[in-house]
Design a protein around this motif. Structure first.
Motif, PDB file in Angstrom:
ATOM      1  N   SER A  44       0.664  -1.242   0.082  1.00 42.75           N
ATOM      2  CA  SER A  44       0.089  -0.219  -0.035  1.00 42.75           C
ATOM      3  C   SER A  44       0.862   1.248   0.057  1.00 42.75           C
ATOM      4  O   SER A  44       0.580   2.307  -0.678  1.00 42.75           O
ATOM      5  N   TYR A  45       1.958   1.242   0.928  1.00 42.13           N
ATOM      6  CA  TYR A  45       2.761   2.426   0.929  1.00 42.13           C
ATOM      7  C   TYR A  45       3.653   2.651  -0.370  1.00 42.13           C
ATOM      8  O   TYR A  45       3.764   3.861  -1.073  1.00 42.13           O
ATOM      9  N   LEU A  46       3.946   1.422  -0.964  1.00 42.00           N
ATOM     10  CA  LEU A  46       4.671   1.770  -2.322  1.00 42.00           C
ATOM     11  C   LEU A  46       3.669   2.135  -3.429  1.00 42.00           C
ATOM     12  O   LEU A  46       4.180   2.674  -4.216  1.00 42.00           O
ATOM     13  N   GLN A  47       2.416   1.818  -3.370  1.00 44.48           N
ATOM     14  CA  GLN A  47       1.573   2.163  -4.230  1.00 44.48           C
ATOM     15  C   GLN A  47       1.716   3.779  -4.510  1.00 44.48           C
ATOM     16  O   GLN A  47       1.604   4.419  -5.436  1.00 44.48           O
ATOM     17  N   GLY A  48       1.416   4.336  -3.298  1.00 39.18           N
ATOM     18  CA  GLY A  48       1.411   5.764  -2.941  1.00 39.18           C
ATOM     19  C   GLY A  48       2.772   6.186  -3.549  1.00 39.18           C
ATOM     20  O   GLY A  48       2.696   7.471  -4.324  1.00 39.18           O
ATOM     21  N   ILE A  49       3.988   5.800  -3.357  1.00 36.71           N
ATOM     22  CA  ILE A  49       5.287   6.196  -3.786  1.00 36.71           C
ATOM     23  C   ILE A  49       5.100   6.201  -5.350  1.00 36.71           C
ATOM     24  O   ILE A  49       5.631   7.061  -5.917  1.00 36.71           O
TER      25      ILE A  49
END
Length: 375
Positions: A44-49
């Motif tokens: 989820s965090y990587l999707q935002g990045i």
């Protein structure tokens, strides 16, 4: 003619050098395999990045940024090895990561010693930035929830609303750390737990622990076990339905899918994204279009996006792979148009947290969505 050729050749070399200088590699370490909860955080965090990078490049950025992404497999030794690889082989001037607080605490000294800035996230252990803040310059920043902030908000609410509070936590480093912070914070508020139960991270049944909660009369159960769904499973069988509050992991759509809409209704957790905010709502809709069913955690994706845009803006300002200059640019950055509750100027020389206590609030599951808790 020879002079002209030499000039043209020199100009070509200069153009090539400028092009090369305008390419910067940003390291990313995330938990992308291992326990499902870790993967949920990391993906989820990587999707935002990734979306932040897409927007940054689309806005006409002069510096071409490439992400070098590694999976630490929720293993602290691997996280340290990957940090060394990013620094020694990939020569990154800045990095972002990771999920597990233990992994960040293990690899942060590597970045600090190398003089390369690290944007920690989505790890939440309170001491991640504070243990380095007096080192001048400190290389460790964070764009994520902070454990102390969500616990303080939860207990300020909890002690006013409930007379009997219980705690279920894991025996991991994180679980024990959270339990210690909760007990100390309750003591400062003149309150104590009526029951405290611990369970190993690999268990699949918390019935004995929940029986103890029920028998102690706990009206509020604080859930700080990484397998967030386990607290709910015995409730119907035990005819016991306390209010549950806990780690911000409870806001994941994956937890909703596992626990069910009815069982999770009224569950409270720390939050840093108000989905009613027009900017947050637009981001949420866009993430659904970008990632479809793979998108399942608004607040994690939002903080990943904000971590990414802060780092990318700093790189763009510096214009080259210069760790010291990028560190200074991150610390002084202003005018951030955040999706999360991150303020426009998140950092200072004495504060490397993008979220402060006033930026963290409580969310609650209501009708299948996490909304800001009215207090």
């Amino acid at each position: 003619m020879k002079v002209q050729s030499k000039l043209m050749f020199g100009a070509s070399l200069l153009a090539i050098a400028c092009a090369a200088a305008a390419q910067v590699k940003v390291g990313v370490i995330q938990g992308l395999s291992g326990p499902p909860a870790i993967v949920d955080f990391g993906e989820s965090y990587l999707q935002g990045i990734r979306l932040a990078l897409k927007d940054h490049q689309a806005a006409g950025a002069k510096v071409k940024i490439e992400l070098q992404v590694y999976d630490d497999e929720a293993n602290p030794q691997r996280a340290v090895a990957l940090a060394q690889r990013l620094l020694q082989s990939d020569n990154v001037p800045v990095a972002i990561g990771t999920v597990s607080s233990g992994n960040v605490l293990a690899m942060a000294p590597v970045f600090q010693k190398a003089g390369v800035p690290l944007m920690a996230g989505p790890s939440i252990a309170t001491q991640i930035t504070t243990q380095f803040i007096n080192e001048k310059p400190s290389q460790i920043f964070r764009c994520s929830m902070v454990e102390k902030f969500q616990i303080d908000g939860m207990l300020d609410w909890g002690v006013k609303k409930f007379k009997k509070i219980g705690l279920v936590h894991s025996t991991t480093g994180y679980g024990n750390f959270a339990a210690k912070e909760i007990q100390e914070a309750l003591k400062a508020r003149g309150a104590t737990l009526v029951a405290i139960e611990a369970a190993a991270p690999g268990v699949n049944d918390l019935t004995p622990q929940m029986v103890k909660m029920r028998d102690a009369g706990a009206e509020l159960v604080l859930n700080f076990h990484e397998s967030f769904e386990l607290v709910y499973r015995p409730m119907a069988r035990l005819n016991y339905r306390p209010v549950v509050a806990g780690n911000w992991g409870l806001s994941s759509m994956k937890v909703l899918e596992i626990v069910g809409k009815e069982a999770i209704e009224g569950t409270v957790m720390g939050q840093a994204l108000d989905i009613a905010n027009p900017r947050a709502k637009a981001f949420d809709e866009r993430m659904k279009r970008e990632y479809g069913n793979a998108y399942r955690w608004p607040v994690l994706a939002a903080l990943g996006y904000d971590a990414g845009q802060i780092v990318f803006k700093a790189v763009e300002k510096v214009g080259k792979a210069d760790p010291a200059a990028i560190r200074d640019a991150i610390e002084s950055i202003d005018g951030v148009q955040a999706i999360s509750a991150t303020p426009a100027k998140p950092f200072s020389a004495n504060d490397h947290e993008c979220l402060d206590r006033e930026n963290v609030f409580l969310g609650v599951w209501k009708n299948g969505a996490v909304v800001k808790l009215a207090q």
